[in-house]
Design an enzyme around this catalytic site. Structure first.
Site, PDB file in Angstrom:
ATOM      1  N   GLU A   1       0.841  -1.192   0.000  1.00  0.00           N
ATOM      2  CA  GLU A   1       0.000   0.000   0.000  1.00  0.00           C
ATOM      3  C   GLU A   1       0.879   1.246   0.000  1.00  0.00           C
ATOM      4  O   GLU A   1       0.392   2.354   0.105  1.00  0.00           O
ATOM      5  CB  GLU A   1      -0.928   0.003   1.209  1.00  0.00           C
ATOM      6  CG  GLU A   1      -0.207   0.081   2.532  1.00  0.00           C
ATOM      7  CD  GLU A   1      -1.157   0.367   3.692  1.00  0.00           C
ATOM      8  OE1 GLU A   1      -2.054  -0.446   3.926  1.00  0.00           O
ATOM      9  OE2 GLU A   1      -0.993   1.401   4.329  1.00  0.00           O
TER      10      GLU A   1
ATOM     11  N   CYS B   1      -3.408  -3.489   4.377  1.00  0.00           N
ATOM     12  CA  CYS B   1      -2.562  -4.538   4.976  1.00  0.00           C
ATOM     13  C   CYS B   1      -3.005  -5.953   4.584  1.00  0.00           C
ATOM     14  O   CYS B   1      -2.328  -6.925   4.910  1.00  0.00           O
ATOM     15  CB  CYS B   1      -2.561  -4.413   6.489  1.00  0.00           C
ATOM     16  SG  CYS B   1      -2.238  -2.742   7.031  1.00  0.00           S
TER      17      CYS B   1
ATOM     18  N   THR C   1       2.834   4.136  16.092  1.00  0.00           N
ATOM     19  CA  THR C   1       2.481   2.880  15.402  1.00  0.00           C
ATOM     20  C   THR C   1       2.988   2.866  13.956  1.00  0.00           C
ATOM     21  O   THR C   1       2.419   2.206  13.094  1.00  0.00           O
ATOM     22  CB  THR C   1       0.955   2.606  15.454  1.00  0.00           C
ATOM     23  OG1 THR C   1       0.240   3.655  14.765  1.00  0.00           O
ATOM     24  CG2 THR C   1       0.448   2.531  16.867  1.00  0.00           C
TER      25      THR C   1
ATOM     26  N   SER D   1     -10.849   2.435  13.236  1.00  0.00           N
ATOM     27  CA  SER D   1     -10.053   1.331  12.679  1.00  0.00           C
ATOM     28  C   SER D   1      -9.974   0.172  13.670  1.00  0.00           C
ATOM     29  O   SER D   1     -10.093  -0.994  13.293  1.00  0.00           O
ATOM     30  CB  SER D   1      -8.657   1.811  12.270  1.00  0.00           C
ATOM     31  OG  SER D   1      -7.871   2.126  13.391  1.00  0.00           O
TER      32      SER D   1
ATOM     33  N   HIS E   1      -2.973 -10.038  12.274  1.00  0.00           N
ATOM     34  CA  HIS E   1      -2.346  -8.814  11.760  1.00  0.00           C
ATOM     35  C   HIS E   1      -2.061  -7.914  12.963  1.00  0.00           C
ATOM     36  O   HIS E   1      -2.933  -7.709  13.809  1.00  0.00           O
ATOM     37  CB  HIS E   1      -3.286  -8.117  10.771  1.00  0.00           C
ATOM     38  CG  HIS E   1      -2.863  -6.711  10.456  1.00  0.00           C
ATOM     39  ND1 HIS E   1      -1.589  -6.419   9.998  1.00  0.00           N
ATOM     40  CD2 HIS E   1      -3.508  -5.512  10.584  1.00  0.00           C
ATOM     41  CE1 HIS E   1      -1.487  -5.092   9.830  1.00  0.00           C
ATOM     42  NE2 HIS E   1      -2.633  -4.527  10.183  1.00  0.00           N
TER      43      HIS E   1
ATOM     44  N   LYS F   1      -5.979  -7.751  21.579  1.00  0.00           N
ATOM     45  CA  LYS F   1      -7.433  -7.548  21.671  1.00  0.00           C
ATOM     46  C   LYS F   1      -8.162  -8.501  20.726  1.00  0.00           C
ATOM     47  O   LYS F   1      -9.254  -8.958  21.026  1.00  0.00           O
ATOM     48  CB  LYS F   1      -7.793  -6.096  21.322  1.00  0.00           C
ATOM     49  CG  LYS F   1      -7.435  -5.126  22.444  1.00  0.00           C
ATOM     50  CD  LYS F   1      -7.918  -3.734  22.131  1.00  0.00           C
ATOM     51  CE  LYS F   1      -7.521  -2.786  23.251  1.00  0.00           C
ATOM     52  NZ  LYS F   1      -7.935  -1.409  23.002  1.00  0.00           N
TER      53      LYS F   1
ATOM     54  N   ASN G   1       4.567  -1.356  12.747  1.00  0.00           N
ATOM     55  CA  ASN G   1       3.598  -1.849  11.763  1.00  0.00           C
ATOM     56  C   ASN G   1       4.276  -2.011  10.392  1.00  0.00           C
ATOM     57  O   ASN G   1       4.934  -1.095   9.914  1.00  0.00           O
ATOM     58  CB  ASN G   1       2.422  -0.872  11.655  1.00  0.00           C
ATOM     59  CG  ASN G   1       1.245  -1.475  10.880  1.00  0.00           C
ATOM     60  OD1 ASN G   1       1.320  -2.608  10.402  1.00  0.00           O
ATOM     61  ND2 ASN G   1       0.177  -0.716  10.761  1.00  0.00           N
TER      62      ASN G   1
ATOM     63  N   SER H   1      -7.429  -2.210   6.211  1.00  0.00           N
ATOM     64  CA  SER H   1      -8.408  -1.131   6.372  1.00  0.00           C
ATOM     65  C   SER H   1      -9.087  -0.819   5.049  1.00  0.00           C
ATOM     66  O   SER H   1      -8.524  -0.991   3.969  1.00  0.00           O
ATOM     67  CB  SER H   1      -7.705   0.130   6.876  1.00  0.00           C
ATOM     68  OG  SER H   1      -7.299  -0.064   8.200  1.00  0.00           O
TER      69      SER H   1
HETATM   70  N1  CAA Z   1       0.199   3.493  30.778  1.00  0.00           N
HETATM   71  C1  CAA Z   1      -0.343   2.376  30.246  1.00  0.00           C
HETATM   72  N2  CAA Z   1      -1.352   2.406  29.314  1.00  0.00           N
HETATM   73  C2  CAA Z   1      -1.777   3.616  28.904  1.00  0.00           C
HETATM   74  C3  CAA Z   1      -1.250   4.822  29.423  1.00  0.00           C
HETATM   75  C4  CAA Z   1      -0.213   4.727  30.403  1.00  0.00           C
HETATM   76  N3  CAA Z   1       0.352   5.799  30.920  1.00  0.00           N
HETATM   77  N4  CAA Z   1      -1.880   5.838  28.828  1.00  0.00           N
HETATM   78  C5  CAA Z   1      -2.792   5.304  27.963  1.00  0.00           C
HETATM   79  N5  CAA Z   1      -2.728   3.949  28.013  1.00  0.00           N
HETATM   80  C6  CAA Z   1      -3.510   2.987  27.234  1.00  0.00           C
HETATM   81  C7  CAA Z   1      -4.964   3.373  27.044  1.00  0.00           C
HETATM   82  O1  CAA Z   1      -5.740   3.024  28.168  1.00  0.00           O
HETATM   83  C8  CAA Z   1      -5.314   2.582  25.800  1.00  0.00           C
HETATM   84  O2  CAA Z   1      -5.548   1.235  26.158  1.00  0.00           O
HETATM   85  P1  CAA Z   1      -6.879   0.481  25.632  1.00  0.00           P
HETATM   86  O3  CAA Z   1      -6.810   0.544  24.129  1.00  0.00           O
HETATM   87  O4  CAA Z   1      -6.736  -0.903  26.161  1.00  0.00           O
HETATM   88  O5  CAA Z   1      -8.034   1.248  26.157  1.00  0.00           O
HETATM   89  C9  CAA Z   1      -4.012   2.603  24.997  1.00  0.00           C
HETATM   90  O6  CAA Z   1      -2.974   2.963  25.912  1.00  0.00           O
HETATM   91  C10 CAA Z   1      -4.018   3.588  23.848  1.00  0.00           C
HETATM   92  O7  CAA Z   1      -4.370   4.845  24.360  1.00  0.00           O
HETATM   93  P2  CAA Z   1      -5.401   5.805  23.591  1.00  0.00           P
HETATM   94  O8  CAA Z   1      -6.683   5.101  23.375  1.00  0.00           O
HETATM   95  O9  CAA Z   1      -5.408   7.113  24.292  1.00  0.00           O
HETATM   96  O10 CAA Z   1      -4.666   5.886  22.200  1.00  0.00           O
HETATM   97  P3  CAA Z   1      -4.415   7.043  21.183  1.00  0.00           P
HETATM   98  O11 CAA Z   1      -5.590   7.894  20.973  1.00  0.00           O
HETATM   99  O12 CAA Z   1      -3.125   7.709  21.512  1.00  0.00           O
HETATM  100  O13 CAA Z   1      -4.201   6.185  19.825  1.00  0.00           O
HETATM  101  C11 CAA Z   1      -4.039   4.326  18.396  1.00  0.00           C
HETATM  102  C12 CAA Z   1      -3.773   4.852  19.782  1.00  0.00           C
HETATM  103  C13 CAA Z   1      -5.547   4.325  18.136  1.00  0.00           C
HETATM  104  C14 CAA Z   1      -3.529   2.908  18.294  1.00  0.00           C
HETATM  105  C15 CAA Z   1      -3.290   5.217  17.369  1.00  0.00           C
HETATM  106  O14 CAA Z   1      -1.933   5.021  17.533  1.00  0.00           O
HETATM  107  C16 CAA Z   1      -3.677   4.961  15.928  1.00  0.00           C
HETATM  108  O15 CAA Z   1      -4.717   5.431  15.481  1.00  0.00           O
HETATM  109  N6  CAA Z   1      -2.815   4.243  15.123  1.00  0.00           N
HETATM  110  C17 CAA Z   1      -3.029   4.084  13.669  1.00  0.00           C
HETATM  111  C18 CAA Z   1      -4.249   3.283  13.289  1.00  0.00           C
HETATM  112  C19 CAA Z   1      -4.115   1.828  13.601  1.00  0.00           C
HETATM  113  O16 CAA Z   1      -3.047   1.253  13.691  1.00  0.00           O
HETATM  114  N7  CAA Z   1      -5.279   1.128  13.722  1.00  0.00           N
HETATM  115  C20 CAA Z   1      -5.301  -0.298  13.974  1.00  0.00           C
HETATM  116  C21 CAA Z   1      -6.453  -0.975  13.304  1.00  0.00           C
HETATM  117  S1  CAA Z   1      -6.400  -0.646  11.557  1.00  0.00           S
HETATM  118  C22 CAA Z   1      -5.329  -1.794  10.910  1.00  0.00           C
HETATM  119  O17 CAA Z   1      -5.052  -2.798  11.504  1.00  0.00           O
HETATM  120  C23 CAA Z   1      -4.739  -1.500   9.571  1.00  0.00           C
HETATM  121  C24 CAA Z   1      -3.377  -0.917   9.781  1.00  0.00           C
HETATM  122  O18 CAA Z   1      -2.408  -1.648   9.842  1.00  0.00           O
HETATM  123  C25 CAA Z   1      -3.252   0.528   9.947  1.00  0.00           C
END
Ligand code: CAA
Length: 376
Positions: A80, A112, A153, A202, A234, A243, A266, A299
């Site tokens: 991609e 992916c 990521t 996502s 993945h 998860k 990733n 995605s």
């Molecule tokens: N200590 C320990 N854990 C902590 C923490 C701390 N101090 N602070 C936060 N956390 C935890 C949160 O509780 C959360 O855990 P849960 O998910 O279990 O609730 C985790 O850390 C992440 O925190 P946030 O929800 O606040 O995350 P964020 O808003 O910063 O974003 C993300 C995280 C969504 C992964 C972001 O990095 C992202 O969008 N990445 C790109 C998209 C992606 O990879 N999506 C995956 C599915 S899509 C796919 O698979 C295709 C692909 O390859 C892209």
């Protein structure tokens, strides 16, 4: 006829960036990245590396382990991160690997998921052409904008595997569960170098599609979860895969599938297959004859749950030491260098950076990418 993965290898950048350093500069607790997201490092790419150079390195390793390279009749390059809407990136690989002229080369895309699409196409091709082999490459470099929530990521790698009859590593079983739905969770318009994403959507869709495709797989194959011995997902980041394991109520830890991804980051199309390599290399228990369930998610979105049986002699065909060396020989870069790497791409190749393999991007002249062998 038994068809599947006969040989497999991966490659990544010569450079990595610690998420501990990123956390300090972004004023985030490192535990969020290490525990919350499940990542500790990511591969980052200098201007003279791209999806082609790492693909060549992975493919050279994968084909060095098969006897009859001349039977490769098809090369499918899944990505991609393509830089050309017309020419398939695999043609550069075909050239440097000196594959025969009669070998077809194509590129496939669906985020992916694409390497899994390539694997299924390769399987059908081999069923029709028993003596042929197919070289499948999944190569991606994942970039999000600096300071965005996606930044920890990022990552990138290439995986290359040869699909053939009577494979030495993994026999891909018939029957899988597929789920496609039109959703804007992650995308990269032609004008953009970095992916755009809706992180929460996502993650939600990854799990929803897992539920649907996994249940379809069980129904189609008339199997129960207890018929599956081990699982790979993945892994856009480690926590997402974990998860996934929770979602299907998996009974055991999947930590040994995530060891490589946790330090590469990733790698999109390559990610699931690097998890598979991590499992094969790191499992403490014998895996001969075991069924492995595989979840591929791209995605946009297409998801597929499928399975394979690990070959009886797989241990003689995997390369844990080589994989360890690839990761351990990488050099750490500072925050300043990381920022430079982010800014420098995509059109300023630089000769002073070390390359992973034998080929580097030397220059871009009149919008033509010029690759060359590295002369020591
Ligand atoms: N200590 C320990 N854990 C902590 C923490 C701390 N101090 N602070 C936060 N956390 C935890 C949160 O509780 C959360 O855990 P849960 O998910 O279990 O609730 C985790 O850390 C992440 O925190 P946030 O929800 O606040 O995350 P964020 O808003 O910063 O974003 C993300 C995280 C969504 C992964 C972001 O990095 C992202 O969008 N990445 C790109 C998209 C992606 O990879 N999506 C995956 C599915 S899509 C796919 O698979 C295709 C692909 O390859 C892209």
């Amino acid at each position: 006829m038994k068809i599947g993965i006969d040989s497999i290898a991966f490659s990544t950048s010569r450079y990595f960036f610690k998420l501990e350093t990123l956390a300090a500069h972004r004023d985030v607790e490192f535990e969020k990245y290490s525990n919350g997201i499940g990542q500790i490092m990511m591969s980052v790419f200098p201007p003279n590396e791209d999806i082609v150079t790492i693909a060549i390195d992975a493919a050279q390793k994968a084909i060095s382990r098969i006897a009859d390279v001349g039977t490769i009749d098809l090369l499918i390059f899944a990505t991609e991160s393509s830089f050309d809407l017309s020419k398939a990136a695999g043609i550069y690989v075909h050239h440097f690997l000196k594959l025969k002229e009669e070998c077809r080369v194509i590129e496939v895309k669906q985020a992916c998921y694409s390497a899994t699409a390539a694997l299924q196409l390769a399987k059908s091709f081999v069923r029709e052409n028993r003596d042929s082999k197919v070289l499948v490459i999944g190569s991606d470099i994942v970039k999000y904008s600096s300071g965005s929530s996606g930044e920890p990521t990022q990552g990138g790698a290439a995986v290359a595997f040869v699909v053939s009859a009577d494979p030495h590593i993994l026999i891909i079983e018939d029957g899988s569960g597929v789920h496609t739905n039109d959703i804007m969770d992650f995308w990269r318009p032609i004008s953009e170098n970095e992916a755009l994403f809706d992180g929460k959507l996502s993650a939600y869709n990854y799990l929803k599609s897992l539920d649907i495709s996994f249940n379809r797989y069980l129904t189609k194959t008339q199997r129960n979860i207890s018929d599956i011995d081990c699982v790979c997902f993945h892994a856009p980041f480690g926590k997402m895969a974990k998860k996934g394991a929770q979602q299907i109520k998996w009974r055991e830890s999947i930590d040994n599938t995530l060891l490589y991804n946790s330090v590469i980051g990733n790698s999109c199309s390559a990610s699931l297959y690097i998890c598979l390599m991590s499992l094969l290399d790191q499992s403490k228990t014998p895996l001969e004859g075991k069924r492995v369930g595989l979840y591929s998610y791209g995605s946009g979105s297409v998801a597929e749950y499928f399975s394979g049986i690990i070959s009886e002699k797989y241990r003689s065909y995997i390369t844990p030491e080589e994989n360890q060396r690839t990761l351990e020989s990488r050099k750490e870069i500072s925050f300043e260098e990381y920022e430079l790497f982010c800014k420098n791409l995509p059109d300023s190749p630089h000769k002073n950076y070390e390359n992973t393999g034998t080929v580097r991007l030397k220059s871009i002249e009149n919008k033509r990418r010029i690759y060359g062998e590295i002369k020591n």
